[in-house]
Design a protein around this motif. Structure first.
Motif, short mmCIF file in Angstrom:
data_model
loop_
_atom_site.label_atom_id
_atom_site.label_comp_id
_atom_site.label_asym_id
_atom_site.label_seq_id
_atom_site.Cartn_x
_atom_site.Cartn_y
_atom_site.Cartn_z
N HIS A 132 1.76 1.33 4.16
CA HIS A 132 1.04 2.50 3.98
C HIS A 132 0.19 2.54 4.83
O HIS A 132 -0.84 1.46 4.92
N GLU A 135 -3.57 1.82 4.59
CA GLU A 135 -4.00 0.70 3.83
C GLU A 135 -4.16 -0.51 4.98
O GLU A 135 -3.25 -1.11 5.21
N ARG A 209 -0.97 7.37 4.96
CA ARG A 209 -0.20 6.78 4.03
C ARG A 209 1.42 6.84 4.59
O ARG A 209 2.16 5.98 4.48
N HIS A 248 -0.92 -4.39 0.51
CA HIS A 248 -1.24 -3.13 0.26
C HIS A 248 -2.84 -3.13 0.31
O HIS A 248 -3.37 -4.03 0.14
N GLU A 249 -3.00 -1.88 -0.27
CA GLU A 249 -4.56 -1.48 -0.62
C GLU A 249 -4.61 -0.65 -1.86
O GLU A 249 -3.60 0.17 -2.01
ZN LIG Z 1 0.08 0.86 -0.51
#
Ligand SMILES: [Zn+2]
Length: 848
Positions: A132, A135, A209, A248-249
């Motif tokens: 993403h 992120e 994203r 990820h975040e």
């Molecule tokens: Zn993510």
């Protein structure tokens, strides 16, 4: 004393001095001076700025140039031509012998080969960041991870270099990542602004994203709709990593998450229990220790879905490795307020760095165990398959050669063994012809992927789904298939997909050329010839014609290209048709008479011109970037048709009479003014076509643009039952429709059903909008069957609502039409069974 000074002098030559950055990220570590430091190369400390992808790659190139322990491989490029790379790090002996290491590693995944001695084989570890694009802490952490692994003189780094081949993928989604990088950097304040409302922390549409086509690449590992994931999976099957980290975040107020994910409900049904029960817990200990050391908080188990095979952290679990999802609370920008105080970008990067190192450490410490597990995984696949009551699947669509090829490619890309079918057979009323159907035995190393492609699942351990609960790819492709209890007669194994031989009429005087609409790429053919100025007609009723190839059936919706009424000469026409047929893989026939053998004749009033689509799609803030991206990608990649993507805020400048088709994706159109709505109504009633997806239909109904209505779920007046507060989330979650597959009945005589030969059609639904069937008995061309659930989870209340509702219906407004798709026909670029409906709406919308 003199000796001591000399010694210090030597050390400073070999080891680089510590900086503020080293103190924060690597306290007490000693680094080799041969390897360029990130801050020296980039000109700022990691965390101060968001690093542009070209600078990141340049740094990786510098690392590979400076060290014999690193090699940078370019595996492909993105839509926007950014290189997709893997930085490979290990001791030089390994780097120089990558191919022989790979070959030996691959013996583990092939139970037919003798098992190699794993005691000295390096662990294959893939660290994959920032799928993403917004992120970003992962991508920055990849810089520090690579630097540390190459330059650190610590025992830990040495042990990893000796015993692992680490493959760093700094950004699975470089196009999206740069979109966000520019956003964060262009709004950076001096001093930075922590206010969550500041523009830096709130991207506009489309967000970083998604990739170029606004796809979520962390859903694409199964469908392989996008080039980034296609390249990644190709690479994946060259290496079969033991461990894959997927970074990820999440929300700014959250801490850190690592696996195990939520037990049972979020687990994939084909993955061995050992993965969830043993291995995840083993690795979790390393992650906990790494974050405990720096006092960072975290959680495990409560959340995150790990069942859908299209995630980067689930796919490896179905390939004998360990896929690991990591989620860091995001600073989304350089500094942002959170419930625990201001979060800096550097803080988020440091957590990802520590977890990256812990992943490598665990991968090395558990190296032999993970190699044994990889072998065991593929051996147990064979053993389990032998006990399965299904021993093979047969599939193939006799009417659609292009879709067969697309599905075959998907199976081969996932490493599944496929064989030719040697004889014509009929199963459950469906014909499977030799040369147009294929056999997939279940007894093969990729048994679990075979199940993923064909198996329908309707029983679940849990009822709350973060995402899809069904992903049967054969249904997404509307591919006729059947399971068989025997291994079936099979012919040669398919290694490569052959181009089929196309036929084109020899030169001779004809009244018309004829093309069937059943093939998936027929719309591409139509669009190309229309662009060349060819006049094309279609039949609303079937006929059979005497063609240059004998008598043939032409169902409704076939393409009729009369040789008269053309502005092109007969030679030019042939050239245009031949060229388009080559490009789109179509068979072309011709007839010398307008008199049909049966059915309507070519000059019938039931034959009419196909208008050239002029399509406008409203996009931007408030509309669904995924649905818009799916449509844009469909028209680009499958039809080669340009589409005007107009921002909602520009609608005031649009003259709809310049277009004939308007696409409204799910979203909020309440920003349109009364004057704009009147313009839309005027255009519609004079013959425009609106294609409306999911919640856009709710807006059309609310504005009285169409007269349709919903089915409402009956709610009790007042709750009579008391429930524990803590069960609230699960009970409400069970009523959501996360995404499942339903059997619909398609009216193949309706223009929306042109080209379809079967009335059964699987559809994908992930909304709780229930539209009543049309009051007009002819205008609900796709409705649910009496027993519609094919695969996935649905509550009994919702299932009842679905049974009574419409999947697709058409409203007439004056001379115009509104085609409502309540289910998303283009879901994730992989629903080839239903995106043909969408293309029919574009080409035949005014005929409905
Ligand atoms: Zn993510």
């Amino acid at each position: 004393m003199k000796h001591f000074l000399l010694l210090i002098g030597l050390i400073s030559l070999i080891y680089s001095p510590a900086s503020a950055q080293d103190e924060y990220y690597f306290p007490g570590e000693i680094f080799s001076a041969d390897i360029p430091k990130p801050q020296d190369f980039l000109g700022y400390e990691i965390g101060e700025w968001h690093t542009r992808y070209d600078r990141l790659i340049a740094y990786f190139e510098a690392l590979a140039a400076a060290s014999d322990k690193a090699e940078l491989q370019v595996i492909n490029q993105t839509n926007q031509l950014r290189p997709l790379v893997v930085l490979i790090i290990g001791k030089s002996d390994h780097i120089n012998n990558l191919e022989s290491i790979r070959q030996k590693h691959l013996q583990l995944v092939d139970p037919n080969q003798p098992k190699p001695d794993v005691s000295n084989m390096p662990s294959i570890i893939n660290l994959a960041y920032s799928v993403h694009g917004n992120e970003p802490s992962g991508g920055e952490a990849s810089i520090l991870t690579a630097y540390w692994l190459l330059a650190s003189q610590s025992e830990k780094a040495k042990e990893i270099r000796e015993n692992a081949i680490v493959m760093i993928d700094p950004a699975i989604n470089p196009d999206g990542r740069d979109r966000h990088t520019n956003w964060a950097n262009m709004h950076k304040g001096f001093p930075p602004v922590a206010d969550p409302l500041d523009r830096e922390h709130n991207e506009i549409w489309p967000s970083g994203r998604v990739n170029h086509y606004w796809f979520d690449l962390n859903r694409d590992w199964l469908p392989l709709a996008q080039v980034e994931t296609q390249s990644k999976i190709k690479w994946y099957h060259q290496w079969y990593p033991n461990v894959v980290g997927d970074f990820h975040e999440m929300g700014t107020n959250s801490t850190y998450f690592f696996e195990p994910t939520k037990p049972f409900g979020s687990e994939n049904p084909v993955v061995p229990r050992k993965n969830y029960d043993q291995i995840n817990n083993k690795f979790a200990g390393y992650f906990a220790k790494a974050l405990d050391e720096i006092g960072s908080l975290y959680w495990t188990k409560e959340t995150f879905d790990n069942s859908y095979p299209g995630y980067g952290s689930t796919y490896p679990d179905i390939q004998g490795g360990l896929g690991l999802v990591f989620e860091q609370g995001s600073s989304r920008g350089h500094l942002q307020q959170s419930q625990r105080g201001d979060i800096t970008f550097a803080f988020t990067i440091r957590n990802q760095l520590k977890i990256s190192i812990a992943t490598m450490e665990a991968g090395v410490k558990e190296r032999v165990f993970m190699h044994d597990y990889l072998r065991e995984f593929f051996q147990s696949a064979i053993d389990e398959a032998k006990k399965d009551r299904v021993q093979s699947y047969i599939f193939g669509d006799v009417y659609d050669a292009s879709k067969n090829k697309l599905f075959l490619k998907l199976l081969l890309d996932h490493g599944i063994q496929v064989y030719e079918n040697e004889k014509d057979i009929s199963l459950f009323g469906v014909k499977y012809e030799k040369g147009k159907s294929w056999i997939v035995p279940t007894v093969q190393p990729q048994y679990r992927m075979v199940r993923t492609m064909f198996e329908k699942v309707t029983e679940f351990a849990d009822s709350v789904f973060y995402d899809a609960s069904a992903w049967t790819m054969a249904l997404a492709y509307d591919m006729p298939f059947a399971s068989q209890a025997n291994a079936s007669m099979k012919g040669n194994r398919i290694e490569k997909i052959k181009d089929s031989e196309l036929r084109f009429p020899t030169e001779s005087p004809y009244v018309a050329y004829l093309v069937n609409w059943s093939d998936y790429f027929a719309p591409k053919f139509l669009h190309q010839i229309q662009q060349s100025g060819v006049h094309v007609e279609t039949n609303m009723l079937p006929f059979s014609a005497l063609t240059d190839d004998g008598e043939m059936e032409f169902p409704a919706g076939s393409l009729i290209i009369p040789t008269g009424f053309q502005s092109l000469s007969s030679g030019e026409l042939r050239q245009v048709l031949q060229n388009a047929a080559q490009v789109s893989g179509q068979n072309v026939y011709a007839t010398a008479t307008g008199l049909s053998k049966s059915g309507i004749d070519l000059g019938s009033n039931n034959v009419s011109v196909i208008q050239v689509p002029k399509v406008l799609m409203l996009i931007g803030q408030g509309t669904s970037q995924y649905e818009a991206g799916e449509i844009w990608h469909l028209l680009d990649s499958k039809v080669n048709m340009p589409i005007s993507k107009v921002d909602l805020s520009s609608f005031g400048r649009v003259n709809l009479f310049d277009y004939n088709t308007l696409i409204l994706t799910s979203g909020n159109y309440f920003s349109l003014s009364a004057g704009q709505i009147n313009h839309l109504k005027d255009w519609l009633s004079r013959g425009g076509t609106i294609i409306s997806l999911r919640s856009a239909s709710q807006w059309l109904i609310s504005q009285s643009i169409v007269q349709e209505s919903y089915l409402e779920v009956e709610r009790k007046e007042r709750q009579t039952e008391f429930l524990p507060f803590t069960s609230r989330r699960d009970i409400q979650g069970a009523q959501a429709i996360g995404g499942s597959i339903y059997l619909a009945e398609l009216d193949t005589t309706h223009p929306l059903g042109f080209g379809y030969r079967r009335s059964e059609l699987p559809v994908y639904r992930n909304s709780s909008i229930f539209l009543k069937p049309s009051a007009d008995p002819y205008q609900t061309p796709v409705r649910y069957s009496a027993d519609p659930l094919m695969s996935g989870y649905v509550s009994s209340t919702n299932l009842e609502m679905i049974k009574q509702s419409a999947s697709t219906l058409v409203s007439s407004v004056g001379r115009g039409k509104v085609i409502h798709f309540v289910d998303n026909p283009n879901f994730r670029g992989t629903w080839f069974g239903t995106n043909k409906l969408f293309l029919n709406a574009i080409f035949f919308g005014n005929k409905m």
